[in-house]
Design a protein around this motif. Structure first.
Motif, PDB file in Angstrom:
ATOM      1  N   ARG A 174       0.758  -1.214   0.033  1.00  3.84           N
ATOM      2  CA  ARG A 174      -0.159  -0.035  -0.068  1.00  3.84           C
ATOM      3  C   ARG A 174       0.761   1.163   0.068  1.00  3.84           C
ATOM      4  O   ARG A 174       2.001   1.290   0.766  1.00  3.84           O
ATOM      5  CB  ARG A 174      -0.759   0.098   1.272  1.00  3.84           C
ATOM      6  CG  ARG A 174      -1.997  -1.093   1.246  1.00  3.84           C
ATOM      7  CD  ARG A 174      -2.721  -1.026   2.566  1.00  3.84           C
ATOM      8  NE  ARG A 174      -3.516  -2.037   2.765  1.00  3.84           N
ATOM      9  CZ  ARG A 174      -4.608  -1.962   3.686  1.00  3.84           C
ATOM     10  NH1 ARG A 174      -4.957  -0.977   4.405  1.00  3.84           N
ATOM     11  NH2 ARG A 174      -5.335  -3.011   3.567  1.00  3.84           N
ATOM     12  N   GLY A 176      -0.557   4.104   1.153  1.00  2.00           N
ATOM     13  CA  GLY A 176      -1.182   4.531   2.308  1.00  2.00           C
ATOM     14  C   GLY A 176      -2.561   3.863   3.080  1.00  2.00           C
ATOM     15  O   GLY A 176      -3.064   3.015   2.187  1.00  2.00           O
ATOM     16  N   SER A 177      -2.959   4.391   4.187  1.00  2.84           N
ATOM     17  CA  SER A 177      -3.938   3.657   4.750  1.00  2.84           C
ATOM     18  C   SER A 177      -4.374   4.743   5.743  1.00  2.84           C
ATOM     19  O   SER A 177      -3.726   5.691   5.883  1.00  2.84           O
ATOM     20  CB  SER A 177      -3.602   2.284   5.218  1.00  2.84           C
ATOM     21  OG  SER A 177      -2.882   2.315   6.485  1.00  2.84           O
ATOM     22  N   TRP A 178      -5.456   4.314   6.520  1.00  2.69           N
ATOM     23  CA  TRP A 178      -6.211   5.337   7.475  1.00  2.69           C
ATOM     24  C   TRP A 178      -6.760   4.642   8.398  1.00  2.69           C
ATOM     25  O   TRP A 178      -6.977   3.341   8.405  1.00  2.69           O
ATOM     26  CB  TRP A 178      -7.045   6.348   6.450  1.00  2.69           C
ATOM     27  CG  TRP A 178      -8.037   5.658   6.008  1.00  2.69           C
ATOM     28  CD1 TRP A 178      -8.153   4.577   4.831  1.00  2.69           C
ATOM     29  CD2 TRP A 178      -9.625   5.322   6.464  1.00  2.69           C
ATOM     30  NE1 TRP A 178      -9.193   4.277   4.629  1.00  2.69           N
ATOM     31  CE2 TRP A 178     -10.102   4.286   5.578  1.00  2.69           C
ATOM     32  CE3 TRP A 178     -10.138   5.544   7.636  1.00  2.69           C
ATOM     33  CZ2 TRP A 178     -11.449   3.757   6.014  1.00  2.69           C
ATOM     34  CZ3 TRP A 178     -11.577   5.391   7.664  1.00  2.69           C
ATOM     35  CH2 TRP A 178     -12.117   4.337   6.752  1.00  2.69           C
ATOM     36  N   ILE A 184      -3.255   9.203   8.985  1.00  2.30           N
ATOM     37  CA  ILE A 184      -3.180   8.830   7.810  1.00  2.30           C
ATOM     38  C   ILE A 184      -1.726   8.241   7.854  1.00  2.30           C
ATOM     39  O   ILE A 184      -0.844   8.728   8.401  1.00  2.30           O
ATOM     40  CB  ILE A 184      -3.174   9.932   6.828  1.00  2.30           C
ATOM     41  CG1 ILE A 184      -4.500  10.620   7.022  1.00  2.30           C
ATOM     42  CG2 ILE A 184      -2.672   9.477   5.509  1.00  2.30           C
ATOM     43  CD1 ILE A 184      -5.597   9.872   6.168  1.00  2.30           C
ATOM     44  N   GLU A 205      -6.395   9.347   0.864  1.00  2.21           N
ATOM     45  CA  GLU A 205      -6.516   8.635   2.402  1.00  2.21           C
ATOM     46  C   GLU A 205      -7.455   9.967   3.150  1.00  2.21           C
ATOM     47  O   GLU A 205      -8.251   9.618   3.854  1.00  2.21           O
ATOM     48  CB  GLU A 205      -5.349   8.643   2.907  1.00  2.21           C
ATOM     49  CG  GLU A 205      -4.322   7.739   2.172  1.00  2.21           C
ATOM     50  CD  GLU A 205      -5.181   6.247   2.025  1.00  2.21           C
ATOM     51  OE1 GLU A 205      -5.854   5.988   2.942  1.00  2.21           O
ATOM     52  OE2 GLU A 205      -4.761   5.555   0.964  1.00  2.21           O
ATOM     53  N   HIS A 208     -10.927   9.372   2.831  1.00  4.01           N
ATOM     54  CA  HIS A 208     -11.407   8.397   3.694  1.00  4.01           C
ATOM     55  C   HIS A 208     -11.822   8.797   4.971  1.00  4.01           C
ATOM     56  O   HIS A 208     -12.850   7.897   5.774  1.00  4.01           O
ATOM     57  CB  HIS A 208     -10.771   7.074   3.534  1.00  4.01           C
ATOM     58  CG  HIS A 208     -10.571   6.508   2.475  1.00  4.01           C
ATOM     59  ND1 HIS A 208     -11.543   5.855   1.927  1.00  4.01           N
ATOM     60  CD2 HIS A 208      -9.642   5.870   1.759  1.00  4.01           C
ATOM     61  CE1 HIS A 208     -11.429   5.255   0.805  1.00  4.01           C
ATOM     62  NE2 HIS A 208     -10.057   4.857   0.703  1.00  4.01           N
ATOM     63  N   PRO A 249      -3.465   3.275  -3.440  1.00  2.00           N
ATOM     64  CA  PRO A 249      -3.476   3.831  -2.234  1.00  2.00           C
ATOM     65  C   PRO A 249      -3.917   2.923  -1.288  1.00  2.00           C
ATOM     66  O   PRO A 249      -3.495   2.856   0.042  1.00  2.00           O
ATOM     67  CB  PRO A 249      -4.235   5.043  -2.390  1.00  2.00           C
ATOM     68  CG  PRO A 249      -4.348   5.197  -4.040  1.00  2.00           C
ATOM     69  CD  PRO A 249      -4.249   3.719  -4.421  1.00  2.00           C
ATOM     70  N   CYS A 250      -5.026   2.154  -1.571  1.00  5.84           N
ATOM     71  CA  CYS A 250      -5.761   1.263  -0.439  1.00  5.84           C
ATOM     72  C   CYS A 250      -5.548  -0.076  -0.472  1.00  5.84           C
ATOM     73  O   CYS A 250      -6.642  -0.645  -0.665  1.00  5.84           O
ATOM     74  CB  CYS A 250      -6.943   1.679  -0.075  1.00  5.84           C
ATOM     75  SG  CYS A 250      -7.108   3.423   0.701  1.00  5.84           S
TER      76      CYS A 250
END
Ligand SMILES: [Zn+2]
Length: 256
Positions: A174, A176-178, A184, A205, A208, A249-250
């Motif tokens: 990934r 990024g994640s949240w 973030i 992100e 989200h 991104p996810c």
């Protein structure tokens, strides 16, 4: 070459991006499009098919071509392991830089022109050089991501319910994640991609934190905050193929 043959390299535009292909004329009666494991696209067309018809057919199959390329990309050899020696190229903000390792009492890393200069007491100590370069990347990632975070957050403005925080985290698949608590996480490898792509991941992100899904409301918000996000996403996918990095991104849960 026969009139109208047009054998060789061509491209069509799809979502603002070039899809390149090679055209070969054959005596077969139908047009065929093949995506090869090296991501190359080969179009074999009847001798008589007009160039406009060929381009139109490729354009119509563009979505399928992209999906095939994504599939094959997974099997491409990853970037060879870095050696951290002079002459080696390293990516930073979407551009290639050449490493220049020189002996010096004081350790330091500096970007000058198209070079990343590494000063180290022993230029043959690759472990030390690697650590210096990685620390340099990390410091720049923190700085660049923080800027992106502030600017992209401002673009979303009051829609963000809670104040968000940003942290770096290495993630194999990934960018990024949240979390629901408003954190973030950004992959430090992202610093190798262009700034426009970093802004895209950050904006994705951040959206989200308003919509915790990939539904229409999420994409409506993303498109308002960043109308050209799709071009940026495609650019990021190409970058990922070059650096051997993850491409979503996810974790790939984005739209097809
Ligand atoms: Zn997402």
């Amino acid at each position: 070459m026969k009139a109208g043959s047009g054998e060789g390299a061509h491209f069509v535009l799809f979502g603002g991006e070039r899809i390149e292909f090679r055209l070969r004329r054959t005596d077969r009666r139908t047009l065929a499009i093949t995506v090869q494991p090296d991501l190359g696209v080969l179009v074999t067309a009847p001798e008589k098919a007009a160039m406009a018809t060929v381009l139109e057919k490729v354009r119509k199959r563009a979505g399928w071509i992209r999906r095939q390329q994504r599939f094959f990309r997974e099997f491409l050899p990853q970037t060879p392991p870095r050696q951290y020696v002079s002459g080696e190229t390293h990516r930073y903000l979407g551009r290639q830089y050449r490493l220049k390792v020189v002996k010096a009492e004081e350790s330091s890393v500096k970007l000058v022109g198209r070079f990343i200069w590494v000063h180290a007491p022993n230029k043959h100590d690759r472990v030390r050089v690697r650590k210096l370069v990685e620390a340099w990347y990390l410091a720049h990632a923190k700085e660049r991501f923080a800027r992106s975070f502030t600017e992209c957050g401002a673009r979303l403005g009051t829609r963000l319910a809670s104040p968000a925080r940003m942290q770096l985290r290495r993630m194999p698949k990934r960018w990024g994640s949240w979390t629901r608590r408003g954190v973030i996480y950004l992959n430090p490898e992202l610093i190798k991609s262009p700034g426009s792509c970093i802004d895209y991941v950050v904006t994705h992100e951040l959206c989200h934190l308003v919509h915790g899904h990939h539904g229409p409301a999420f994409y409506a918000l993303l498109s308002r905050a960043m109308p050209d996000w799709e071009q940026r996403k495609q650019r990021l996918e190409r970058e990922g193929a070059e650096t051997g990095c993850p491409a979503a991104p996810c974790g790939g849960r984005g739209p097809r």
